[in-house]
Design an enzyme around this catalytic site. Structure first.
Site, PDB file in Angstrom:
ATOM      1  N   ASP A   1       0.867  -1.190   0.000  1.00 53.84           N
ATOM      2  CA  ASP A   1       0.000   0.000   0.000  1.00 53.84           C
ATOM      3  C   ASP A   1       0.897   1.231   0.000  1.00 53.84           C
ATOM      4  OD1 ASP A   1      -2.501   1.515   0.260  1.00 53.84           O
ATOM      5  OD2 ASP A   1      -1.843   1.969   2.284  1.00 53.84           O
ATOM      6  N   SER A   2       0.277   2.376  -0.301  1.00 54.79           N
ATOM      7  CA  SER A   2       1.028   3.626  -0.286  1.00 54.79           C
ATOM      8  C   SER A   2       1.392   4.048   1.139  1.00 54.79           C
ATOM      9  CB  SER A   2       0.189   4.727  -0.933  1.00 54.79           C
ATOM     10  OG  SER A   2      -0.993   4.912  -0.175  1.00 54.79           O
TER      11      SER A   2
ATOM     12  N   TYR B   1      -0.562   8.436  -2.913  1.00 62.43           N
ATOM     13  CA  TYR B   1      -0.454   8.099  -4.325  1.00 62.43           C
ATOM     14  C   TYR B   1      -1.594   8.754  -5.118  1.00 62.43           C
ATOM     15  CZ  TYR B   1       2.967   4.220  -3.803  1.00 62.43           C
ATOM     16  OH  TYR B   1       4.087   3.459  -3.582  1.00 62.43           O
ATOM     17  N   GLY B   2      -2.726   8.993  -4.434  1.00 58.68           N
ATOM     18  CA  GLY B   2      -3.952   9.453  -5.097  1.00 58.68           C
ATOM     19  C   GLY B   2      -3.773  10.547  -6.136  1.00 58.68           C
TER      20      GLY B   2
ATOM     21  N   CYS C   1      -4.324  -1.624  -2.036  1.00 62.85           N
ATOM     22  CA  CYS C   1      -4.435  -0.196  -2.306  1.00 62.85           C
ATOM     23  C   CYS C   1      -5.254  -0.064  -3.593  1.00 62.85           C
ATOM     24  CB  CYS C   1      -3.035   0.372  -2.511  1.00 62.85           C
ATOM     25  SG  CYS C   1      -2.997   2.088  -3.043  1.00 62.85           S
ATOM     26  N   ASN C   2      -6.346   0.677  -3.518  1.00 61.58           N
ATOM     27  CA  ASN C   2      -7.212   0.831  -4.691  1.00 61.58           C
ATOM     28  C   ASN C   2      -6.520   1.613  -5.797  1.00 61.58           C
ATOM     29  OD1 ASN C   2     -10.303   0.074  -3.848  1.00 61.58           O
ATOM     30  ND2 ASN C   2      -9.074   0.709  -2.107  1.00 61.58           N
ATOM     31  N   THR C   3      -5.784   2.650  -5.398  1.00 58.34           N
ATOM     32  CA  THR C   3      -5.126   3.507  -6.383  1.00 58.34           C
ATOM     33  C   THR C   3      -4.086   2.699  -7.163  1.00 58.34           C
ATOM     34  OG1 THR C   3      -5.373   5.220  -4.699  1.00 58.34           O
ATOM     35  CG2 THR C   3      -4.052   5.782  -6.613  1.00 58.34           C
TER      36      THR C   3
ATOM     37  N   GLU D   1      -3.154   9.082   7.761  1.00 53.80           N
ATOM     38  CA  GLU D   1      -1.687   8.944   7.861  1.00 53.80           C
ATOM     39  C   GLU D   1      -1.133   9.747   9.044  1.00 53.80           C
ATOM     40  OE1 GLU D   1       0.768   7.180   6.100  1.00 53.80           O
ATOM     41  OE2 GLU D   1      -0.804   6.099   5.035  1.00 53.80           O
TER      42      GLU D   1
ATOM     43  N   CYS E   1     -10.977   2.997  -0.882  1.00 56.51           N
ATOM     44  CA  CYS E   1      -9.602   3.344  -0.514  1.00 56.51           C
ATOM     45  C   CYS E   1      -9.356   2.611   0.793  1.00 56.51           C
ATOM     46  CB  CYS E   1      -9.459   4.848  -0.313  1.00 56.51           C
ATOM     47  SG  CYS E   1      -7.857   5.314   0.393  1.00 56.51           S
ATOM     48  N   THR E   2      -8.237   1.906   0.872  1.00 58.98           N
ATOM     49  CA  THR E   2      -8.022   1.064   2.049  1.00 58.98           C
ATOM     50  C   THR E   2      -7.732   1.877   3.316  1.00 58.98           C
ATOM     51  OG1 THR E   2      -5.718   0.766   1.348  1.00 58.98           O
ATOM     52  CG2 THR E   2      -7.297  -0.953   0.735  1.00 58.98           C
ATOM     53  N   HIS E   3      -7.513   3.177   3.162  1.00 59.50           N
ATOM     54  CA  HIS E   3      -7.382   4.023   4.358  1.00 59.50           C
ATOM     55  C   HIS E   3      -8.741   4.287   5.013  1.00 59.50           C
ATOM     56  CE1 HIS E   3      -3.366   4.942   2.769  1.00 59.50           C
ATOM     57  NE2 HIS E   3      -3.083   5.582   3.891  1.00 59.50           N
TER      58      HIS E   3
HETATM   59  N1  DGL Z   1      -4.813   3.375   0.383  1.00 57.50           N
HETATM   60  C1  DGL Z   1      -4.821   3.777  -0.940  1.00 57.50           C
HETATM   61  C2  DGL Z   1      -6.022   3.340  -1.712  1.00 57.50           C
HETATM   62  O1  DGL Z   1      -6.652   2.365  -1.365  1.00 57.50           O
HETATM   63  C3  DGL Z   1      -4.292   5.072  -1.431  1.00 57.50           C
HETATM   64  C4  DGL Z   1      -4.088   6.247  -0.601  1.00 57.50           C
HETATM   65  C5  DGL Z   1      -3.184   7.266  -1.285  1.00 57.50           C
HETATM   66  O2  DGL Z   1      -1.980   7.029  -1.251  1.00 57.50           O
HETATM   67  O3  DGL Z   1      -3.663   8.249  -1.858  1.00 57.50           O
HETATM   68  O4  DGL Z   1      -6.350   3.920  -2.719  1.00 57.50           O
END
Ligand code: DGL
Length: 269
Positions: A10-11, A42-43, A73-75, A152, A184-186
């Site tokens: 993940d990011s 990463y978004g 991570c979805n992104t 974060e 988004c996994t966050h």
């Molecule tokens: N956790 C990440 C996701 O699922 C990305 C968060 C990020 O780095 O912007 O997309």
């Protein structure tokens, strides 16, 4: 026989929401996790850069001889899953397909919402995936770029988080959704705040948690699952490109693991 771990990337700390579910559903499995905290989020980054960073995390975990890769991570899934899957000999799982499947199962009125990073929303991958399986489903997407920094920085339970979430989700409040994908996994760390804002009539889908059911099936299919009789020495190793001091409190609070093993690594040198 050396036990191989499942790799998660993940990011930052978001993929820990997926790991939490892995520890719960697959307690015999060893886990190696890389969070690219130094380069999170990463978004807002261009797709080519996300692809490059995702490859760097993948190469690191391949050097640890993982048996399966979960792009938690979805992104990164939107930007890199197809490419990585094509080139790796081990199974590679992303989070978008399981989340989409679960939303289709959950919706009663065919009004599905997706919240995610700018990268995920711009890629349109959820909409494409959902519509490829069910053309009746209507998908409304919203980018929430302020959510990841809240998580974060360990502010995910604060008054600021409540205000930001309420303001950001306002456009979705009257959209008639009965299902909302946390794309988004966050975001599962903001689950109760998001649920409060959206109300109890909206079912939240944690795409990461759904992913682990798929991981479990694939482990069995390829005969890769660790049996309880061989589950001694289950290992959890966490690697971050950023500060261990920032990563540690979130990881220990969220995963409830004592003496969590976290190492700092550098990628892309
Ligand atoms: N956790 C990440 C996701 O699922 C990305 C968060 C990020 O780095 O912007 O997309």
């Amino acid at each position: 026989m050396k036990k191989q771990a499942i790799g998660f990337i993940d990011s930052g700390v978001g993929g820990l929401t997926v790991v939490k579910e892995a520890i719960r559903q697959l307690p015999n499995e060893s886990i190696y996790y890389v969070g690219d905290t130094a380069r999170c989020p990463y978004g807002p980054r261009p797709k080519e850069q996300i692809l490059k960073f995702t490859w760097q995390m993948t190469q690191f975990l391949l050097s640890k001889d993982i048996k399966m890769l979960v792009i938690a991570c979805n992104t990164a899934t939107a930007a890199a899953l197809v490419d990585i899957k094509k080139k790796l000999a081990i199974p590679v799982i992303g989070v978008i397909l399981p989340g989409s499947r679960s939303a289709i199962k959950s919706t009663r009125n065919n009004q599905i919402g997706v919240i995610g990073t700018e990268g995920t929303v711009k890629s349109n991958e959820y909409k494409k995936m959902i519509r490829s399986k069910d053309t009746k489903a209507m998908v409304t997407s919203l980018a929430c770029p302020k959510f990841v920094p809240l998580v974060e920085s360990n502010e995910y339970d604060s008054a600021i988080a409540k205000k930001v979430v309420a303001e950001t989700l306002r456009p979705l409040k009257n959209a008639g959704l009965d299902t909302l994908i946390l794309g988004c996994t966050h975001y599962p760390l903001l689950h109760s705040i998001i649920q409060n804002v959206m109300g109890d009539s909206v079912t939240l889908i944690d795409s990461g948690a759904e992913t682990i059911s798929e991981v479990s099936t694939i482990l069995d299919y390829f005969n890769l699952a660790v049996d309880s009789r061989d589950s001694k020495n289950t290992e959890y190793n966490f690697y971050t490109t950023g500060s261990i001091q920032m990563f540690e409190p979130i990881a220990s609070q969220w995963l409830k693991i004592d003496n969590i093993k976290i190492e700092h690594i550098k990628l892309g040198l």
